[in-house]
Structures are given as structure tokens and as C-alpha cells.
Design an enzyme around this catalytic site. Structure first.
Site, PDB file in Angstrom:
ATOM      1  N   ASP A  12       0.813  -1.223   0.000  1.00  0.00           N
ATOM      2  CA  ASP A  12       0.000   0.000   0.000  1.00  0.00           C
ATOM      3  C   ASP A  12       0.845   1.271   0.000  1.00  0.00           C
ATOM      4  OD1 ASP A  12       0.723  -0.823   2.613  1.00  0.00           O
ATOM      5  OD2 ASP A  12      -0.903   0.311   3.536  1.00  0.00           O
ATOM      6  N   HIS A  39       8.677  -1.183  12.687  1.00  0.00           N
ATOM      7  CA  HIS A  39       7.428  -1.636  12.051  1.00  0.00           C
ATOM      8  C   HIS A  39       7.554  -3.137  11.803  1.00  0.00           C
ATOM      9  CE1 HIS A  39       3.751  -1.356   9.829  1.00  0.00           C
ATOM     10  NE2 HIS A  39       4.295  -1.570   8.653  1.00  0.00           N
ATOM     11  N   ASP A  49       4.921   3.923   8.247  1.00  0.00           N
ATOM     12  CA  ASP A  49       4.226   3.129   9.264  1.00  0.00           C
ATOM     13  C   ASP A  49       5.186   2.792  10.394  1.00  0.00           C
ATOM     14  OD1 ASP A  49       2.332   3.218   7.339  1.00  0.00           O
ATOM     15  OD2 ASP A  49       2.126   1.056   7.088  1.00  0.00           O
ATOM     16  N   HIS A  94      -3.077   7.761   7.321  1.00  0.00           N
ATOM     17  CA  HIS A  94      -2.946   6.313   7.210  1.00  0.00           C
ATOM     18  C   HIS A  94      -3.977   5.590   8.088  1.00  0.00           C
ATOM     19  CE1 HIS A  94      -0.904   2.306   7.315  1.00  0.00           C
ATOM     20  NE2 HIS A  94      -0.593   2.649   6.092  1.00  0.00           N
TER      21      HIS A  94
END
Lengths: 368, 368
Positions: free
Chosen positions: A66, A182, A253, A313
Site C-alpha cells: 500500500d 514496524h 508506518d 494512514h
């Protein structure tokens, strides 16, 4: 110099009709830098006021689909729509190791020969950026020939003293990457505009008797001049204080930063773009998947004393305010409240697709 | 059995807000087959009445980005949204050699482990499907391990006698691929529903004295029964004529077919989906880039005596009728006129995103 940030995709996991997959554009004087490029980013560009053809740099935070599945299509479309110009500066693409090979592979298989020059600089992550055993070596090549327009890029290792990666250091900007934690290694980017010389103070020039002309330019550029009457005038005599640069920090992220460098690089940022995939009631789940909640983002923002926090997000369950009723389950407005309560009710912004945030120039401070 | 075709992307080269990149869905009784998967196809699914989770087969006509760059994202999203079910039939993916490796590579790099089983069957093109020297060997592997949920697929060679590739041959359907000429090897797909037994004729059953019950089922299934009075009743005594199957043909990018098989396989198709990238005034350019114009598509449709021709894959310069004024430059309505003039003014349909075309069941023809 005008500077603004446009959110092209604010949803996590996959693109949807209400939130595109991750993509943020930073525009400075017409040039455009893109941060992440989820599937559909090129279409989001077309729906926005921006032009993909203006992109000069692309930064990929990490290699989850993504965040980068839109890259091959974007590159091909820019290529199709651009007129080949030999003198064009290469587009610079920064991202974790493996990105170069991915671009080669997709271009080779789709028989796409990009008409513009580009270069891929790969960042080498460290083991502590993801759960133990999750780091994989994507440095291998498949033996595909380098595409004709690709210029050999750098492999950028962590500067172990600084704790960061220097990506861009030119007259206008210092861009560094720093490590995030992450599910797979992820990065944050700090874009720091350099300090610019202050304005010439007309009254002081007049008082010292500096005649208009080349002397003005020299003084502005930091050079001392000697007047016809023998008087020496140094730049600090006539220049107002330097104009501080702006700072924009965009994080991939994460459930936190690795090391201290993230805090240092984001310190007093004018804008911090931080993920908040799930709301605070799902903090355990968020952490398990390497994500943040509004509280986690706001605590980082507070530590860094940033001036403006934008959350993005979001899980696709949180619809934009215009398509969701206030107070219903998964109300996005709750995420704003959660972050603001940490930041002592300083206003927090929830990103939406096509939202534009202007970063005004800093003001000149008078010497007097 | 209901059957319909939904156009999810009708533009060429890249996706745009008015026309998505190539994707056509064929729906039969809730199951869904996808033909091509340009970037953004998963978002187009969400905007349509279809569900991507229902996809059981995917067919890729050729490996240009606007036809398959949406595949990794679509697979990941289906995986995220599906509950793992061990008994689930594998999703079958058909496409030119190289597709399997591409899926491996993107899944490996994005660390995406699909939760559902799938299999990639690769078609081996022949040299005469593209300009001399343009065929490349994408059969090599990169040494990546096969992803856990991938089942070993077939490598499908041209049947040199039939001139086609047999992809599916089950109780309901016979699906074959045939060769097209394009800049790179491209394929067309013929989906032929099998003939179904005719209905039982109630009057004839009564006249022959067949008692309602198990005998009906046997006769319907083609089994002769002997009545209590010793009379033999064979299926052809009581069944109406078999119901012919429907045939849908969907072609990838091309400036023509290679060999005769395309015409045979599309003969009398109920629906032919053919590209018409540029209008007839740009025929030379269309051919140079391996594409078709409305005249070229209509001439093929005429040769095949197809019942309905739908044009698609339009250059993004041709906006859908709702957003373009009649008679202005690049008016899409011209393409319809050009095709209809070849087909003796039989109506031709111009595809638009989200257009649904129903393919009605064939009628039973009575024996009497």
C-alpha cells in the site's frame, strides 16, 4: 518560496473510493516531491491540482504494497506524457533495499522503457527496525540489465555517529531519513529547508552611504564591501537576521522510532505527518501490527514540540467526516479528540484525500 | 444461469479519473472471472456492484502495465479481506510467461503472504505475435521460493493442430486462448458455455405415461428408462432441443489476429469485446503501435458474424459521452459511427467504466 503539502492517499492497507493508498506530495515552487506511492497514486494526482510530471524526487518509507505498488504505473505514465529532454535532471528515488530490483523487474516485464533519466538510492535498514528474524536480504540482483535511463544509485548506510541517513544536501534543503520500528523496516523523512540570509535593511544601507548597485548583491551574499570613502561595510551591518528554514517530517508506518535521531530530526518541525492506523481503544492491536494510535502519535509530537500534527494512514474503517455520521461506530472524530487530549487541546488535523496544507514562510526578525 | 459482463476500466495506456485501466469482469451465478487487471482495478471493483472476493479466475491478455499492474494489490486485498478456508478452490490465474515470476517477486518484496491458494498457468507465445526480435524469454526464475499458497501451474503451449490454447474445460465451460499480434505477444480469450440438455416436455411425458419421480431425472440426464408397462422411453422422445451455450470473446490489445483460430473461436459469439484505441483517422498510428481502430474491430466482428460488438480500450483523449460535448475534437461518438458503418449500421456499443451488459440465456427451441 511557497511550500505546501497535499495528501493524495490517507488510507491504510489498500486504496478505497474514500481514501487512496499512501501518498503525500510536498510542493516547493512548482517542483514536487512524493512520499510513498500506493496503488492509484497517479490517478489521485490527476484528480488534484498537482502535476505528476513535476515530480523530481520520490521517497518510499517502506516496502508494503500500500506504499509502493503505484510506483511502476506512475513512472510509466510520466514517461508516456513527457517529451524526452536530454538535459533533464534525473528523477531521484529513495527507498529501502529491494526497490531498485523491483523497478527493474516491473519495467523489464512490462517492456517499459522510461524516457527520462532516473536513479534509485537504496537505504540499508538495521535489524532493530522490525521484529527479530523479520529482516530479509533484498540486496540480490536478478541479473537483469540496468534499464538504459537508470543511473547507478547509491547504497546508503546508517551513519552510526549521526544515527541517520543523509539523502539530500543541496543549497536549499537537507533531507535525512531516520529509523522507525514496524513489521518490516520503515523510515521517516525530515525535510529541512536551509536558513536563508536576511533581507537588506534599506535604512541602514542609506545611513552607511552604500550606493545602490553591485554592492547590494555582494552584501546579500555575505561579502564585505569597501565604499569609495574607504568605509568598510560588512554584511552583518546591513542584513536583517537570517530567515530560519521550515521543517516538514513525514513518517512511514511505525509503532515507534528506533534510537534518538527521530526526535532530534523532528524537533520543532513546522509539520509532522504521523500515522494513526487505529484509534486508542485498539492500541494493543495497533502495536502488534507495528502501527500507532492518535495517543502514540501525539506523544511523539509532544516530545518533539512540533508546531502542527497531521494524522493519516487510517484504517479504511474510519470514513472521512463527510461520509460518516458524528458519534457512530469508528467515528474518525474520536481520533482527533484522542490526539488533542495528549497535546493539551492544541488542534490536531486529520488528513483527508486532496487536503492541502500551506507551510508559510518564516518571518524576518528585525535587527533593531 | 445469469451471465453478465462489467467493464471496470475502459481506457488505454494508464488509468484516469474518467476511464480506469483495462479490466473486464464476467459474472456467472455469483462467481466472477476477471480479464486484465490494470492499476486501480481493486478500487473500481469497490465502486461497482461486484465483489473482488468472488473472483475465481483471472485472465491476463498481455504484459503491458495498463493490463496487469493492478494484480499484486488486488491479490493482497482479497487476501486481507478473506477468511482462510482450507477447502477453498485455488484461484486460477492465466497469462503470458513471466506473470508467475512477477507475482512471486512482488509478493516476496512486499512481504505479502496470500491466505488463499492460487495457481498461475502461463501461456507460451509464438514469435509471430509481435514484430521480429521483440519476443523475449521471461521463463527464467529468480530462485525465489514458491510462495506457500501457490500451487504449481501449467505451462501451456500452443496446440499446433488446433492453433489455440485450452485453458478451462469443465462441465460448464470451454475456455480457449488464441494469438493476437501486438507490440508484445497478446492473447484473446473465448469463453464458450457448453450446450445444456433441453427441458423435459410435459405434454410428451404425459402422452407416453411417464410417472413423475426419478424417471424424470434420469431422462433429463440422458438415460433411457423402461416404464412398468415395458415401454422404453429414450431422452430424445421427451426432451426439447438442447439449449445452446453462450459465447463471450474478450481480446487483448492487437492490430489483428495470428492464424485462423481467432475467427473460428469468435464465430457467432454473443459478445465480442474488441479494442479500438484510436479512431479511423489515426489508423496508421494505431497499426504502428499494434492497436486497432473501430473499422478494424468491426471488420473482424463482421468476419466472425458476432451478435454484439463492444469497443473498449480507448485512448484517454476520448472522454466518455457524459463529459464531452458532441461534435468536439476527439468525440467518442465518431468511433461508434465508424464501426457501425462497417457493420451495415448494426448497433455497436462503446464501453464505459461500470457499464454492465447482460448476456441472456438462449431460448429453448421446441421439438414440435
Amino acid at each position: 518560496m511557497s511550500m505546501d503539502v497535499t495528501f493524495l492517499g490517507t488510507g491504510s492497507a489498500y486504496p478505497s473510493p474514500t481514501r487512496g493508498a499512501s501518498a503525500v506530495a510536498l510542493r516547493c515552487e512548482g517542483a514536487c516531491w512524493l512520499f510513498d506511492c500506493g496503488e492509484g497514486t497517479q490517478t489521485q494526482f490527476m484528480k488534484s491540482q498537482l502535476k505528476a510530471g513535476r515530480i523530481t524526487k520520490i521517497f518510499i518509507t517502506h516496502l508494503h504494497g500500500d506504499h509502493f505498488f503505484g510506483l511502476p504505473g506512475l513512472l510509466c505514465t510520466i514517461s508516456l506524457q513527457s517529451s524526452p529532454a536530454a538535459s533533464k535532471q534525473p528523477m531521484e528515488i529513495f527507498g529501502p533495499v529491494g526497490l531498485r530490483n523491483f523497478i527493474w523487474k516491473t519495467m523489464e516485464l512490462s517492456r517499459s522503457e522510461l524516457t527520462f533519466p532516473y536513479v534509485v538510492h537504496e537505504l540499508v535498514p538495521t535489524e532493530d527496525q522490525c521484529p527479530a528474524g523479520e529482516l530479509r536480504d533484498f540486496s540480490h540482483r536478478d541479473g537483469a540489465d540496468r534499464p538504459p535511463k537508470e543511473i547507478q544509485g547509491r547504497t546508503i548506510l546508517l551513519d552510526s555517529v549521526e544515527g541517520s541517513y543523509v539523502l539530500v544536501n543541496d543549497e536549499q534543503f537537507l533531507v535525512k531519513a531516520f529509523r522507525l520500528f514496524h513489521r518490516i523496516p520503515s523510515f521517516g523523512f525530515s525535510v529541512a529547508e536551509k536558513e536563508r540570509p536576511g533581507r537588506l535593511n534599506a535604512q541602514k544601507l542609506k545611513d552607511l552611504g552604500v550606493p545602490p548597485g553591485p554592492a547590494y548583491g555582494k552584501l546579500k551574499n555575505g561579502v564585505t564591501v569597501v565604499l569609495e570613502n574607504g568605509v568598510k561595510v560588512s554584511p552583518q551591518d546591513v542584513l536583517e537576521k537570517p530567515i530560519p528554514g521550515r521543517k516538514i517530517c513525514i513518517l512511514g508506518d511505525c509503532s515507534g522510532v528506533v534510537g534518538d535521531e527521530g526526535v532530534k530530526l523532528c524537533f520543532e518541525a513546522d509539520l509532522l505527518v504521523h500515522e494513526a492506523t487505529l484509534d486508542d481503544t485498539h492500541m494493543d492491536k495497533a502495536k502488534e501490527y507495528g502501527h500507532s494510535t492518535p495517543r502514540m502519535a501525539a506523544e511523539f509530537a509532544k516530545l518533539c514540540r512540533v508546531k502542527k500534527l497531521v494524522l493519516t494512514h487510517f484504517s479504511q474503517r474510519y470514513k472521512p467526516p463527510l461520509v460518516s455520521g458524528e458519534g457512530e461506530a469508528d467515528d474518525i472524530r474520536e481520533l482527533k479528540k484522542q490526539a488533542e487530549s495528549v497535546l493539551d487541546f492544541q488542534e490536531v488535523t486529520l488528513a483527508e484525500d486532496f487536503m492541502v496544507i500551506d507551510i508559510p514562510k518564516k518571518k524576518t526578525i528585525s535587527i533593531t
